[in-house]
Write a protein that holds these residues in place. Structure first.
Motif, PDB file in Angstrom:
ATOM      1  N   PRO A  13       0.806  -1.222   0.000  1.00  0.00           N
ATOM      2  CA  PRO A  13       0.000   0.000   0.000  1.00  0.00           C
ATOM      3  C   PRO A  13       0.841   1.274   0.000  1.00  0.00           C
ATOM      4  O   PRO A  13       0.519   2.237  -0.702  1.00  0.00           O
ATOM      5  N   LEU A  14       1.938   1.280   0.770  1.00  0.00           N
ATOM      6  CA  LEU A  14       2.775   2.470   0.840  1.00  0.00           C
ATOM      7  C   LEU A  14       3.577   2.661  -0.444  1.00  0.00           C
ATOM      8  O   LEU A  14       3.750   3.794  -0.926  1.00  0.00           O
ATOM      9  N   GLN A  15       4.057   1.565  -1.024  1.00  0.00           N
ATOM     10  CA  GLN A  15       4.768   1.645  -2.305  1.00  0.00           C
ATOM     11  C   GLN A  15       3.838   2.191  -3.388  1.00  0.00           C
ATOM     12  O   GLN A  15       4.240   2.995  -4.235  1.00  0.00           O
ATOM     13  N   GLN A  16       2.585   1.749  -3.333  1.00  0.00           N
ATOM     14  CA  GLN A  16       1.602   2.211  -4.309  1.00  0.00           C
ATOM     15  C   GLN A  16       1.300   3.691  -4.107  1.00  0.00           C
ATOM     16  O   GLN A  16       1.187   4.462  -5.076  1.00  0.00           O
ATOM     17  N   ALA A  17       1.192   4.107  -2.843  1.00  0.00           N
ATOM     18  CA  ALA A  17       0.856   5.496  -2.542  1.00  0.00           C
ATOM     19  C   ALA A  17       1.992   6.448  -2.898  1.00  0.00           C
ATOM     20  O   ALA A  17       1.752   7.545  -3.413  1.00  0.00           O
ATOM     21  N   LEU A  18       3.233   6.039  -2.648  1.00  0.00           N
ATOM     22  CA  LEU A  18       4.378   6.917  -2.876  1.00  0.00           C
ATOM     23  C   LEU A  18       4.907   6.882  -4.306  1.00  0.00           C
ATOM     24  O   LEU A  18       5.292   7.915  -4.856  1.00  0.00           O
ATOM     25  N   LEU A  19       4.952   5.682  -4.890  1.00  0.00           N
ATOM     26  CA  LEU A  19       5.616   5.513  -6.182  1.00  0.00           C
ATOM     27  C   LEU A  19       4.673   5.128  -7.320  1.00  0.00           C
ATOM     28  O   LEU A  19       5.097   5.092  -8.471  1.00  0.00           O
ATOM     29  N   GLY A  20       3.423   4.816  -6.986  1.00  0.00           N
ATOM     30  CA  GLY A  20       2.495   4.373  -8.022  1.00  0.00           C
ATOM     31  C   GLY A  20       2.748   2.919  -8.397  1.00  0.00           C
ATOM     32  O   GLY A  20       3.325   2.155  -7.627  1.00  0.00           O
ATOM     33  N   GLU A  21       2.341   2.538  -9.586  1.00  0.00           N
ATOM     34  CA  GLU A  21       2.459   1.140 -10.018  1.00  0.00           C
ATOM     35  C   GLU A  21       3.909   0.674 -10.113  1.00  0.00           C
ATOM     36  O   GLU A  21       4.200  -0.516  -9.933  1.00  0.00           O
ATOM     37  N   ILE A  22       4.834   1.596 -10.377  1.00  0.00           N
ATOM     38  CA  ILE A  22       6.237   1.209 -10.470  1.00  0.00           C
ATOM     39  C   ILE A  22       6.753   0.729  -9.113  1.00  0.00           C
ATOM     40  O   ILE A  22       7.608  -0.167  -9.032  1.00  0.00           O
ATOM     41  N   GLY A  23       6.209   1.303  -8.038  1.00  0.00           N
ATOM     42  CA  GLY A  23       6.593   0.870  -6.700  1.00  0.00           C
ATOM     43  C   GLY A  23       6.147  -0.555  -6.432  1.00  0.00           C
ATOM     44  O   GLY A  23       6.897  -1.362  -5.870  1.00  0.00           O
ATOM     45  N   VAL A  24       4.927  -0.863  -6.844  1.00  0.00           N
ATOM     46  CA  VAL A  24       4.403  -2.222  -6.679  1.00  0.00           C
ATOM     47  C   VAL A  24       5.126  -3.175  -7.619  1.00  0.00           C
ATOM     48  O   VAL A  24       5.327  -4.353  -7.300  1.00  0.00           O
ATOM     49  N   PHE A  25       5.537  -2.687  -8.783  1.00  0.00           N
ATOM     50  CA  PHE A  25       6.276  -3.497  -9.753  1.00  0.00           C
ATOM     51  C   PHE A  25       7.514  -4.100  -9.092  1.00  0.00           C
ATOM     52  O   PHE A  25       7.791  -5.291  -9.224  1.00  0.00           O
ATOM     53  N   TYR A  26       8.261  -3.271  -8.360  1.00  0.00           N
ATOM     54  CA  TYR A  26       9.444  -3.763  -7.660  1.00  0.00           C
ATOM     55  C   TYR A  26       9.080  -4.417  -6.320  1.00  0.00           C
ATOM     56  O   TYR A  26       9.694  -5.399  -5.904  1.00  0.00           O
ATOM     57  N   GLY A  27       8.085  -3.873  -5.657  1.00  0.00           N
ATOM     58  CA  GLY A  27       7.666  -4.418  -4.370  1.00  0.00           C
ATOM     59  C   GLY A  27       7.154  -5.846  -4.471  1.00  0.00           C
ATOM     60  O   GLY A  27       7.355  -6.654  -3.554  1.00  0.00           O
ATOM     61  N   ALA A  28       6.500  -6.173  -5.584  1.00  0.00           N
ATOM     62  CA  ALA A  28       5.977  -7.524  -5.779  1.00  0.00           C
ATOM     63  C   ALA A  28       7.100  -8.554  -5.823  1.00  0.00           C
ATOM     64  O   ALA A  28       6.928  -9.697  -5.386  1.00  0.00           O
ATOM     65  N   THR A  29       8.253  -8.140  -6.342  1.00  0.00           N
ATOM     66  CA  THR A  29       9.406  -9.042  -6.401  1.00  0.00           C
ATOM     67  C   THR A  29       9.887  -9.368  -4.994  1.00  0.00           C
ATOM     68  O   THR A  29      10.224 -10.521  -4.687  1.00  0.00           O
ATOM     69  N   TYR A  30       9.912  -8.366  -4.132  1.00  0.00           N
ATOM     70  CA  TYR A  30      10.302  -8.583  -2.738  1.00  0.00           C
ATOM     71  C   TYR A  30       9.321  -9.544  -2.058  1.00  0.00           C
ATOM     72  O   TYR A  30       9.726 -10.423  -1.295  1.00  0.00           O
ATOM     73  N   VAL A  31       8.032  -9.384  -2.354  1.00  0.00           N
ATOM     74  CA  VAL A  31       7.011 -10.263  -1.770  1.00  0.00           C
ATOM     75  C   VAL A  31       7.221 -11.709  -2.210  1.00  0.00           C
ATOM     76  O   VAL A  31       7.071 -12.645  -1.412  1.00  0.00           O
ATOM     77  N   ALA A  32       7.583 -11.912  -3.477  1.00  0.00           N
ATOM     78  CA  ALA A  32       7.835 -13.268  -3.976  1.00  0.00           C
ATOM     79  C   ALA A  32       9.013 -13.907  -3.241  1.00  0.00           C
ATOM     80  O   ALA A  32       8.957 -15.081  -2.849  1.00  0.00           O
ATOM     81  N   VAL A  33      10.090 -13.123  -3.036  1.00  0.00           N
ATOM     82  CA  VAL A  33      11.247 -13.630  -2.291  1.00  0.00           C
ATOM     83  C   VAL A  33      10.841 -13.917  -0.845  1.00  0.00           C
ATOM     84  O   VAL A  33      11.251 -14.922  -0.256  1.00  0.00           O
ATOM     85  N   PHE A  34      10.029 -13.040  -0.277  1.00  0.00           N
ATOM     86  CA  PHE A  34       9.497 -13.240   1.077  1.00  0.00           C
ATOM     87  C   PHE A  34       8.794 -14.591   1.185  1.00  0.00           C
ATOM     88  O   PHE A  34       9.003 -15.341   2.151  1.00  0.00           O
ATOM     89  N   GLN A  35       7.960 -14.906   0.200  1.00  0.00           N
ATOM     90  CA  GLN A  35       7.215 -16.166   0.226  1.00  0.00           C
ATOM     91  C   GLN A  35       8.155 -17.369   0.155  1.00  0.00           C
ATOM     92  O   GLN A  35       7.961 -18.367   0.858  1.00  0.00           O
ATOM     93  N   ILE A  36       9.169 -17.272  -0.681  1.00  0.00           N
ATOM     94  CA  ILE A  36      10.145 -18.372  -0.800  1.00  0.00           C
ATOM     95  C   ILE A  36      10.890 -18.567   0.517  1.00  0.00           C
ATOM     96  O   ILE A  36      11.041 -19.691   1.005  1.00  0.00           O
ATOM     97  N   MET A  37      11.337 -17.467   1.118  1.00  0.00           N
ATOM     98  CA  MET A  37      12.075 -17.547   2.375  1.00  0.00           C
ATOM     99  C   MET A  37      11.164 -17.984   3.527  1.00  0.00           C
ATOM    100  O   MET A  37      11.602 -18.683   4.449  1.00  0.00           O
ATOM    101  N   LEU A  38       9.904 -17.578   3.462  1.00  0.00           N
ATOM    102  CA  LEU A  38       8.944 -17.951   4.502  1.00  0.00           C
ATOM    103  C   LEU A  38       8.762 -19.458   4.579  1.00  0.00           C
ATOM    104  O   LEU A  38       8.742 -20.042   5.672  1.00  0.00           O
ATOM    105  N   TRP A  39       8.647 -20.101   3.389  1.00  0.00           N
ATOM    106  CA  TRP A  39       8.374 -21.542   3.355  1.00  0.00           C
ATOM    107  C   TRP A  39       9.647 -22.376   3.325  1.00  0.00           C
ATOM    108  O   TRP A  39       9.580 -23.590   3.148  1.00  0.00           O
ATOM    109  N   THR A  40      10.798 -21.722   3.487  1.00  0.00           N
ATOM    110  CA  THR A  40      12.061 -22.461   3.626  1.00  0.00           C
ATOM    111  C   THR A  40      12.663 -22.144   4.997  1.00  0.00           C
ATOM    112  O   THR A  40      12.460 -22.889   5.953  1.00  0.00           O
ATOM    113  N   TYR A  41      13.367 -21.023   5.096  1.00  0.00           N
ATOM    114  CA  TYR A  41      13.965 -20.652   6.378  1.00  0.00           C
ATOM    115  C   TYR A  41      12.916 -20.510   7.475  1.00  0.00           C
ATOM    116  O   TYR A  41      13.123 -20.964   8.613  1.00  0.00           O
ATOM    117  N   GLY A  42      11.790 -19.854   7.149  1.00  0.00           N
ATOM    118  CA  GLY A  42      10.750 -19.618   8.153  1.00  0.00           C
ATOM    119  C   GLY A  42      10.249 -20.912   8.775  1.00  0.00           C
ATOM    120  O   GLY A  42      10.079 -21.014   9.992  1.00  0.00           O
TER     121      GLY A  42
END
Length: 305
Positions: free
Chosen positions: A116-145
């Protein structure tokens, strides 16, 4: 810099107004635990994928693809560094508390708070990069987590690593972006409408859970965890990217993700894997409240760079 801090602070304040609404909805019984659980599933399985996929609906650009790759590498390295620091710095005699706090120091609320904050500050380009971080988060969540909370590497499920909303929607979005494939209007337009719910609904959910949480902090390890999550992690992200000559939207988007409070999933994993559930709710709540101060300062600093 003051202008950047004010801009970020204003947007964070908007999120906290929405959080306050969720808090009130809990206290006035407008929302129930069952309805919030359904809302959470709706956000997780419908809204977030719509946000991610629609953010990748743009004409292919080599520079943006390079930015995406940089974000991917930076995200993995950030998690690796955070894991190392967590195991060196977070110590507690109670092993249930220790594993919960280590988990909390590593995983930020990059879905509910960051997008939400990436979208508010940077628009769709913020979510474009933020979504990549979320994908890595999911991978790390179901491995290291899973490993750190269960204590057993056999608990890892390859199926859950691959088949989850964050990874699947990011993979589909990148596929459409690379091939410059546009979704038909009758599909894309409803997705955009659903994506617009990504800011208010998650914040209301966070507020609802805050109303059920304790704010009592006990133990040095808890303070260490909060400092790592809110200050050390984002500053290391900024330093690493800046030293590599990376600034602008990529730096700000990654900083927002790294500066977010302890992930709400910490409580769910604590309950699932016999962690310190009450403690997890406390660190999620307290870091969420403290982030109204830390996020504007740190993200404002990254925007200045």
């Amino acid at each position: 810099m003051l202008e950047n801090i004010f801009t970020v602070g204003s947007n964070v304040l908007v999120l906290f107004v929405l959080i306050a609404i969720g808090y009130v909805c809990n206290k006035t019984k407008i929302l129930s635990s069952a309805s919030v659980k359904d809302m959470t599933n709706f956000i997780l399985y419908i809204v977030t994928p719509c946000v991610i996929i629609s953010s990748y609906q743009r004409v292919f650009d080599k520079q943006m693809l390079m930015g995406l790759i940089i974000t991917l590498v930076a995200s993995f390295l950030s998690f690796a560094v955070n894991i190392l620091i967590a195991h060196l710095a977070v110590k507690d005699k109670d092993k249930r508390r220790e594993k919960t706090l280590r988990f909390g120091s590593v995983f930020s609320n990059c879905g509910y708070m960051s997008l939400p904050l990436q979208q508010a500050l940077l628009g769709e380009i913020g979510v474009f990069y933020g979504a990549t971080y979320v994908a890595v988060f999911q991978i790390m969540l179901w491995t290291y987590g899973v490993i750190v909370m269960s204590g057993d590497i056999k608990s890892i499920s390859l199926k859950k690593i691959i088949i989850n909303p964050g990874v699947l929607s990011t993979a589909l979005g990148i596929f459409l972006f690379v091939l410059s494939l546009s979704l038909p209007f009758p599909i894309l337009e409803p997705m955009k409408h659903l994506a617009s719910l990504n800011t208010p609904v998650p914040m209301v959910i966070v507020g609802y859970h805050l109303a059920n949480s304790s704010f009592k902090i006990k133990g040095l390890s808890v303070y260490v965890t909060m400092i790592l999550r809110l200050i050390v992690s984002p500053l290391l992200m900024i330093l690493g990217l800046w030293l590599c000559g990376i600034t602008g939207n990529i730096l700000v988007s990654c900083t927002i993700a790294a500066a977010s409070p302890v992930a709400a999933v910490t409580t769910m994993f604590s309950e699932k894997f016999d962690g310190a559930t009450s403690l997890s709710a406390t660190v999620v709540s307290v870091t969420t409240l403290l982030s109204i101060i830390t996020m504007p300062l740190i993200v404002g600093f990254s925007a200045m760079l």
